[in-house]
Design an enzyme around this catalytic site. Structure first.
Site, PDB file in Angstrom:
ATOM      1  N   LYS A 164      37.517  34.860  35.978  1.00  0.00           N
ATOM      2  CA  LYS A 164      37.552  33.668  35.126  1.00  0.00           C
ATOM      3  C   LYS A 164      38.312  32.511  35.773  1.00  0.00           C
ATOM      4  O   LYS A 164      37.932  31.353  35.607  1.00  0.00           O
ATOM      5  CB  LYS A 164      38.136  33.993  33.757  1.00  0.00           C
ATOM      6  CG  LYS A 164      39.611  34.323  33.725  1.00  0.00           C
ATOM      7  CD  LYS A 164      40.081  34.599  32.308  1.00  0.00           C
ATOM      8  CE  LYS A 164      41.544  34.987  32.271  1.00  0.00           C
ATOM      9  NZ  LYS A 164      42.445  33.916  32.672  1.00  0.00           N
ATOM     10  N   THR A 165      39.393  32.817  36.517  1.00  0.00           N
ATOM     11  CA  THR A 165      40.143  31.728  37.158  1.00  0.00           C
ATOM     12  C   THR A 165      39.289  31.045  38.221  1.00  0.00           C
ATOM     13  O   THR A 165      39.314  29.817  38.374  1.00  0.00           O
ATOM     14  CB  THR A 165      41.443  32.264  37.789  1.00  0.00           C
ATOM     15  OG1 THR A 165      42.204  32.937  36.785  1.00  0.00           O
ATOM     16  CG2 THR A 165      42.276  31.132  38.361  1.00  0.00           C
ATOM     17  N   ASP A 204      42.042  27.939  28.935  1.00  0.00           N
ATOM     18  CA  ASP A 204      42.049  29.339  29.367  1.00  0.00           C
ATOM     19  C   ASP A 204      42.665  30.200  28.262  1.00  0.00           C
ATOM     20  O   ASP A 204      43.471  29.719  27.457  1.00  0.00           O
ATOM     21  CB  ASP A 204      42.870  29.447  30.657  1.00  0.00           C
ATOM     22  CG  ASP A 204      42.720  30.796  31.327  1.00  0.00           C
ATOM     23  OD1 ASP A 204      41.804  31.557  30.962  1.00  0.00           O
ATOM     24  OD2 ASP A 204      43.534  31.104  32.218  1.00  0.00           O
ATOM     25  N   GLU A 205      42.311  31.487  28.231  1.00  0.00           N
ATOM     26  CA  GLU A 205      42.877  32.453  27.261  1.00  0.00           C
ATOM     27  C   GLU A 205      42.737  31.942  25.823  1.00  0.00           C
ATOM     28  O   GLU A 205      43.669  32.010  25.017  1.00  0.00           O
ATOM     29  CB  GLU A 205      44.365  32.724  27.575  1.00  0.00           C
ATOM     30  CG  GLU A 205      44.637  33.172  29.010  1.00  0.00           C
ATOM     31  CD  GLU A 205      44.250  34.627  29.270  1.00  0.00           C
ATOM     32  OE1 GLU A 205      43.594  35.230  28.405  1.00  0.00           O
ATOM     33  OE2 GLU A 205      44.594  35.150  30.331  1.00  0.00           O
ATOM     34  N   GLN A 241      41.003  40.952  24.534  1.00  0.00           N
ATOM     35  CA  GLN A 241      42.339  40.817  25.115  1.00  0.00           C
ATOM     36  C   GLN A 241      43.242  39.918  24.279  1.00  0.00           C
ATOM     37  O   GLN A 241      44.219  39.372  24.776  1.00  0.00           O
ATOM     38  CB  GLN A 241      42.241  40.284  26.548  1.00  0.00           C
ATOM     39  CG  GLN A 241      41.509  41.209  27.501  1.00  0.00           C
ATOM     40  CD  GLN A 241      41.539  40.721  28.933  1.00  0.00           C
ATOM     41  OE1 GLN A 241      42.568  40.767  29.609  1.00  0.00           O
ATOM     42  NE2 GLN A 241      40.412  40.234  29.417  1.00  0.00           N
ATOM     43  N   ARG A 273      44.697  46.456  33.846  1.00  0.00           N
ATOM     44  CA  ARG A 273      45.530  45.877  34.915  1.00  0.00           C
ATOM     45  C   ARG A 273      45.356  46.675  36.206  1.00  0.00           C
ATOM     46  O   ARG A 273      45.729  46.203  37.290  1.00  0.00           O
ATOM     47  CB  ARG A 273      47.017  45.893  34.545  1.00  0.00           C
ATOM     48  CG  ARG A 273      47.473  45.094  33.317  1.00  0.00           C
ATOM     49  CD  ARG A 273      46.941  43.699  33.279  1.00  0.00           C
ATOM     50  NE  ARG A 273      45.699  43.648  32.535  1.00  0.00           N
ATOM     51  CZ  ARG A 273      44.842  42.641  32.594  1.00  0.00           C
ATOM     52  NH1 ARG A 273      45.080  41.615  33.376  1.00  0.00           N
ATOM     53  NH2 ARG A 273      43.720  42.660  31.885  1.00  0.00           N
TER      54      ARG A 273
END
Length: 658
Positions: free
Chosen positions: A32-33, A218-219, A249, A598
């Site tokens: 995504k980044t 973002d997020e 998430q 993670r």
């Protein structure tokens, strides 16, 4: 463009999306980044969009720094022209800019958690509220939650329907008045105050909604009501809003995050394009399949299934340990084994994740005993130390003398013989003449109430330092403050090991300020103070340090490691007892999913059969999340004979409903 050629087809579709709202459902490890930075670079380089008309918002300074670094590599110095930061930095920028336009003071003090709590306790004392009846931390939590939900003091008071909320409403009202008098804000104000500006002044709304033609968030699944409202206002003119997130998430409901913001994005923007990024580039097939088998038990989610072309890798390993010490011993032994057998493995490749900070103690003890270097993220931080807080309070009071809270902190630090009687006398002047403490002390000295002694001496030093502020580089000025106030001499005279450590920390503070100045040559003292105030736990993580990382799962959001130990998987601990009682297990399951995803190479799940709680040791039942993992992806090592998942869940039900 080369940066577009490296994207897969769905990433490319998101990066090159034309005008209009866009929802990118980006699963864990789906890049995504890269999509965010590629989209911004595409807008600037291919669409010729002015960098100053782009606003990119994320949740931590660390994430914002990563985005800026990647953008600099793609578009060079043009990155400096755009607004990239957290919601709080964006809000602060609006407040400062509008204060300048209105001719108001721009040097706001941002109160941290400790300062907020001190102010709440001061108000509770003034209102004759007993801490034993209503804890100040509970009052502060209510105030913060109200601000996250974009509720001002009057609105919160109107909605108060029980004893706690009515008490919190009374404190909230005075709290806001005192913040304004001190030219101070808290974190909630950095979002709610810009909202009030935009909603009350059409000219201001037009200014910012016109300026930011393209907004990227973002997020988005972790936005609260205030952040949602601010985003909607800023995007109201152009509707070129790109939000990136993953409902699976969303893990911050306890502090006001609203999952509905992302689930209902299509309701807010019916014309929105939705793109799902479902290919995971991070984890092995076994890790990803195990995580998917847990999260599919949630009902509040958007349909999405992560997959990966990576190799299968080892099965996820679950170990049921006798107690928390055996749990920590397993982690220590496995770190040693992997380091010994794999010459490329480093200590920084490992992370120990836990649900609550109190779980770190046994891991700290054993890693220390075994000589394994470790670093705790989110524990007692450098900027929380007494000597650092004292120094920063000096800088805050000098920069903003209206800040009576920090002025009061430093008036007798180091001790100057300024007693309670003197302070009460000045408080009386403050009340009678409606002055800040600083102005009250000035008046008292001018009126010869304190012709000599500690007060007159301190005010002389303080006024001299205020005159010097801005004339010297920040690090040199800080050193001068430490000398002029006698603070350095105070610790030097003690000649103890503790004092030596504090002196080293003060040297470290000056060095950190110098490093900041080197990269921000035009920065002011206020800029540095704002930077420190807006730091989060995640900003304390440094992947370059070759140490095992210990951190909560919440702090690990956005990070990844080759080897992950997810610990404390027991009913009442993870999922947490509070979530079970409040029927919010779905957020705990999302937290488990975040922890599992993670891991890149190996994932170890740990629980303890017995766990100490104070002076008692409690018998534990392993978490339901273990039972939800498909057996084909899980290697189980249990202390008792295996039962079926149904039998285990029946045991949990009996535990919860004795």
């Amino acid at each position: 463009m080369p940066f577009l050629r490296s994207l897969n087809s769905l990433q490319l579709k998101a990066a090159t999306h034309a005008d209009g709202p866009l929802l990118v459902l980006a699963g864990a490890g789906s890049g995504k980044t890269r999509v965010l930075t590629s989209r911004i670079a595409h807008l600037v380089k291919n669409k010729r969009v002015a960098p100053s008309s782009i606003l990119a918002v994320t949740f931590t300074n660390k994430a914002a720094s990563e985005i800026r670094e990647r953008l600099t590599a793609l578009i060079g110095d043009k990155t400096k022209e755009m607004c990239v930061g957290t919601f709080h930095t964006a809000g602060l920028r609006i407040l400062q800019e509008e204060a300048t336009e209105a001719g108001k003071k721009t040097k706001l003090t941002i109160f941290d958690d400790e300062e907020q709590l001190l102010l709440v306790r001061l108000i509770m004392s003034e209102l004759s509220l007993d801490e034993k009846d209503v804890p100040s931390k509970m009052i502060l939590y209510e105030i913060n939650l109200a601000k996250n939900n974009n509720m001002g003091a009057a609105e919160y008071r109107a909605a108060s329907d029980d004893s706690l909320s009515r008490t919190a409403a009374a404190v909230y009202e005075v709290y806001q008045k005192k913040l304004r008098a001190m030219n101070a804000v808290d974190f909630g104000d950095l979002i709610s105050e810009p909202i009030r500006l935009l909603e009350s002044d059409p000219g201001v709304l037009n200014k910012y909604s016109s300026r930011f033609r393209y907004i990227l968030v973002d997020e988005y699944q972790d936005t609260n009501r205030s952040q949602y409202t601010l985003t909607r206002l800023l995007a109201s003119k152009h509707s070129n809003l790109c939000v990136v997130g993953d409902p699976d998430q969303s893990i911050y409901g306890w502090r006001g995050a609203n999952l509905k913001n992302i689930l209902n994005f299509r309701d807010d923007y019916p014309e929105a394009v939705v793109i799902k990024l479902e290919e995971n580039y991070r984890s092995t097939k076994n890790i990803l399949s195990a995580a998917n088998s847990v999260i599919r038990n949630n009902s509040e989610r958007l349909d999405k299934t992560l997959w990966t072309a990576n190799h299968a890798g080892d099965a996820v390993h679950y170990e049921e340990c006798l107690n928390e010490y055996q749990e920590a011993r397993f982690a220590v032994n496995r770190v040693r084994k992997i380091i010994t057998e794999n010459p490329t493995a480093k200590y920084r490749d490992f992370v120990v994740l836990y649900r609550t900070n109190t779980q770190s103690r046994t891991f700290e003890e054993l890693f220390f005993e075994e000589g394994i270097p470790y670093n705790i993220v989110g524990g007692f931080k450098f900027f929380d130390r007494r000597e650092i807080k004292d120094t920063l309070s000096y800088l805050k009071a000098i920069t903003n003398p209206d800040d009576s809270l920090n002025f009061l902190r430093i008036i007798n630090v180091p001790p100057r013989g300024i007693g309670r009687a003197a302070i009460e006398k000045v408080h009386a002047i403050s009340r009678d003449f409606d002055l800040s403490l600083y102005e009250s002390f000035r008046k008292a000295v001018a009126d010869s109430a304190f012709s000599r002694g500690g007060v007159a001496e301190f005010m002389g030093i303080f006024e001299a330092m205020r005159q010097e502020a801005g004339e010297l580089p920040i690090h040199e000025f800080t050193s001068r403050v430490l000398i002029r106030t006698g603070y350095l001499a105070f610790w030097s005279a003690k000649k103890t090991e503790d004092a030596d450590e504090r002196l080293k920390n003060l040297d470290g503070l000056v060095a950190s300020i110098k490093n900041y100045e080197d990269s921000h040559p035009k920065a002011t003292i206020a800029d540095y103070l704002n930077l420190v105030a807006l730091m989060s736990d995640a900003d304390g993580f440094n992947e370059k340090h070759n140490k095992v990382t210990l951190m909560t799962i919440h702090s690990a959001k956005g990070l990844e490691f080759p080897y992950v130990f997810l610990t404390g998987l027991e009913e009442g601990l993870f999922p947490h007892k509070r979530s079970i009682e409040e029927e919010s297990v779905e957020e705990e399951r999302r937290l488990c999913y975040v922890g599992m995803t993670r891991a890149r190479r190996q994932l170890f799940l740990l629980s303890a059969k017995n766990r100490a709680a104070g002076k008692e040791t409690n018998l534990q039942i392993r978490s339901r999340f273990i039972e939800e993992i498909d057996s084909e992806h899980l290697n189980k090592v249990e202390l008792e004979p295996k039962g079926t998942a149904e039998e285990h869940m029946e045991k949990i039900r009996r535990l919860l409903n004795p």
